[in-house]
Design an enzyme around this catalytic site. Structure first.
Site, mmCIF file in Angstrom:
data_model
loop_
_atom_site.group_PDB
_atom_site.id
_atom_site.type_symbol
_atom_site.label_atom_id
_atom_site.label_comp_id
_atom_site.label_asym_id
_atom_site.label_seq_id
_atom_site.Cartn_x
_atom_site.Cartn_y
_atom_site.Cartn_z
ATOM 1 N N ARG A 120 0.815 -1.244 0.000
ATOM 2 C CA ARG A 120 0.000 0.000 0.000
ATOM 3 C C ARG A 120 0.832 1.270 0.000
ATOM 4 O O ARG A 120 0.351 2.337 0.347
ATOM 5 C CB ARG A 120 -0.993 0.003 1.165
ATOM 6 C CG ARG A 120 -1.909 -1.204 1.176
ATOM 7 C CD ARG A 120 -3.109 -1.000 2.067
ATOM 8 N NE ARG A 120 -3.852 -2.247 2.185
ATOM 9 C CZ ARG A 120 -3.623 -3.155 3.131
ATOM 10 N NH1 ARG A 120 -2.714 -2.932 4.059
ATOM 11 N NH2 ARG A 120 -4.310 -4.258 3.146
ATOM 12 N N HIS A 247 -2.193 15.339 -26.397
ATOM 13 C CA HIS A 247 -2.205 13.967 -25.902
ATOM 14 C C HIS A 247 -3.494 13.210 -26.220
ATOM 15 O O HIS A 247 -3.458 11.989 -26.363
ATOM 16 C CB HIS A 247 -1.945 13.946 -24.391
ATOM 17 C CG HIS A 247 -0.497 14.146 -24.035
ATOM 18 N ND1 HIS A 247 0.174 15.321 -24.296
ATOM 19 C CD2 HIS A 247 0.412 13.316 -23.448
ATOM 20 C CE1 HIS A 247 1.439 15.202 -23.867
ATOM 21 N NE2 HIS A 247 1.603 14.004 -23.353
ATOM 22 N N HIS A 264 5.891 7.875 -27.856
ATOM 23 C CA HIS A 264 4.946 8.797 -27.219
ATOM 24 C C HIS A 264 5.171 10.239 -27.709
ATOM 25 O O HIS A 264 4.218 10.929 -28.096
ATOM 26 C CB HIS A 264 5.101 8.715 -25.697
ATOM 27 C CG HIS A 264 4.259 9.695 -24.947
ATOM 28 N ND1 HIS A 264 2.886 9.604 -24.875
ATOM 29 C CD2 HIS A 264 4.589 10.819 -24.252
ATOM 30 C CE1 HIS A 264 2.406 10.607 -24.166
ATOM 31 N NE2 HIS A 264 3.416 11.377 -23.778
#
Ligand SMILES: NC(=O)c1ccc[n+]([C@@H]2O[C@H](COP(=O)([O-])OP(=O)(O)OC[C@H]3O[C@@H](n4cnc5c(N)ncnc54)[C@H](O)[C@@H]3O)[C@@H](O)[C@H]2O)c1
Ligand SMILES: O=C(O)C(=O)C[C@@H](O)[C@H](O)[C@H](O)COP(=O)(O)O
Ligand SMILES: [Zn+2]
Length: 360
Positions: A120, A247, A264
């Protein structure tokens, strides 16, 4: 060395930018909770820089575990993410162990997501080794993996404790990857920094020639812009969406062609041209403004036209965008050069026309 801070209250962290930083344990040690780190890298970056980083840390008394992932955007997925968890568990890493992402944006996004999830949440450091990662992905805490239906769809906001950008690592970066990073550099000029845009128009070739002073300047200015935006809007409730210029279109290209086909940064460049063309159709940019953007991308050896997928397919892919609200597409457009805006009112026909005008 230049240092900036991402101001997030008690989670404020430094970005160090300079040469030879991989050898400087004293920059890393203050950010470790215990003297244990787990380095995540890949099979391209590992052979180049893992040994050096390991030596730096071990000489300072830090116990180091590592995992070497397969390279590439096509591996920014669940099975590869799981290799990180396998290593963390096999090595009995604790919640206090610091995960160090050594590599480009793919390693950084996956390492950060693994750090957010493992027990976590474990502390996390970014050591970006591509231009794109040094100017953008290592800063701001967006972490994620891709889904076949959409880019970065599964992830978390999870900030690092430190960003260490060693400019010397850019010496081994392929030219195509350097260009991809320049797409995000140019983005900052377009959305909020006309002085930087002017500098880029004057000095872009100093970046493609990898002049260290020019690279350090571009990384510093890019990170300063990103740090300001993130400090004001960490979880993208408003102005952080400006960092998404190009994007929504670009992610459609990446997903539509298959991850890794276009880089990208390449998809962002072509997507930014679509956003610019739509801004022109809305009366915000003139033809000369659009041509100035195209000229910059071309000088950076970036594409200014997208692949021909058909506007309908683009729109179908774009419907998954994270900025969609109540089914309405919200796009980052340009009111002027240096002034990004978030706009949810563009007619579908204009969006489709802008896409078609920038394809093929
Ligand atoms: N989290 C964010 O805010 C954010 C911002 C921008 C982009 N991204 C993500 O980042 C990813 C793109 O990052 P990228 O452009 O760094 O790609 P990448 O991580 O795939 O790295 C590009 C290529 O360069 C290699 N490489 C890395 N460092 C090198 C070096 N110093 N020398 C030689 N080769 C090296 C890599 O192994 C890879 O083959 C995308 O997944 C994108 O979605 C995230
Ligand atoms: O940090 C941000 O915010 C960005 O939008 C930076 C982008 O360059 C980056 O590609 C980001 O991962 C895209 O965000 P996403 O939320 O659309 O996945
Ligand atoms: Zn990006």
């Amino acid at each position: 060395m230049r240092t900036l801070n991402v101001a997030l209250g008690d989670r404020t962290y430094p970005i160090h930018i300079g040469r030879g930083l991989l050898d400087r344990a004293e920059l890393i040690l203050p950010h470790l909770k215990t003297k244990r780190v787990a380095i995540v890298t890949n099979d391209v970056v590992g052979p180049l820089y893992l040994g050096r980083l390991r030596t730096t840390l071990e000489a300072a008394g830090v116990r180091v575990a590592s995992v070497v992932l397969p390279d590439g955007e096509a591996h920014k997925d669940w099975p590869t993410l799981n290799l990180i968890f396998d290593m963390l568990l096999q090595e009995r890493c604790e919640r206090s162990t610091t995960l160090v992402a050594l590599g480009g944006g793919v390693v950084g996004d996956m390492g950060g997501f693994a750090a957010a999830c493992y027990q976590r949440g474990m502390p996390f450091i970014q050591i970006p080794t591509t231009l794109l990662a040094q100017v953008d992905s290592s800063v701001g805490g967006k972490t994620a993996i891709n889904h076949p239906l959409g880019k970065n769809m599964i992830g978390a906001f999870y900030q690092p404790k430190l960003v260490l950008a060693d400019i010397d690592t850019l010496a081994t970066l392929p030219a195509r990857e350097l260009s991809a990073g320049l797409a995000e550099v140019i983005k900052y000029g377009l959305i909020r920094d006309t002085a930087f845009l002017d500098w880029l128009e004057r000095d872009l070739e100093r970046l493609t020639a990898r002049e260290p002073e020019a690279l350090a300047h571009a990384i510093e200015v890019s990170c300063r812009n990103k740090a300001e935006v993130v400090a004001a809007d960490e979880t993208e409730q408003g102005e952080r969406a400006l960092l998404n210029l190009g994007h929504t279109f670009g992610h459609a290209i990446e997903t539509g062609l298959g991850y890794g086909e276009w880089l990208h940064g390449e998809a962002v460049a072509a997507g930014t041209m679509m956003a610019a063309e739509l801004s022109r159709r809305l009366g915000w940019l003139d033809e000369a403004g659009v041509a100035r953007i195209a000229a910059l991308f071309e000088r950076a050896a970036l594409p200014v036209r997208g692949p021909t997928l058909g506007a309908e397919r683009y729109l179908e892919l774009m419907a998954h965008d994270k900025k969609v609200e109540a089914g309405r597409l919200r796009l980052v457009l340009l009111r002027a050069l240096g002034k990004g805006v978030i706009h949810g009112e563009a007619p579908q026909a204009d969006i489709a026309a802008a896409i078609e005008a920038c394809c093929g």
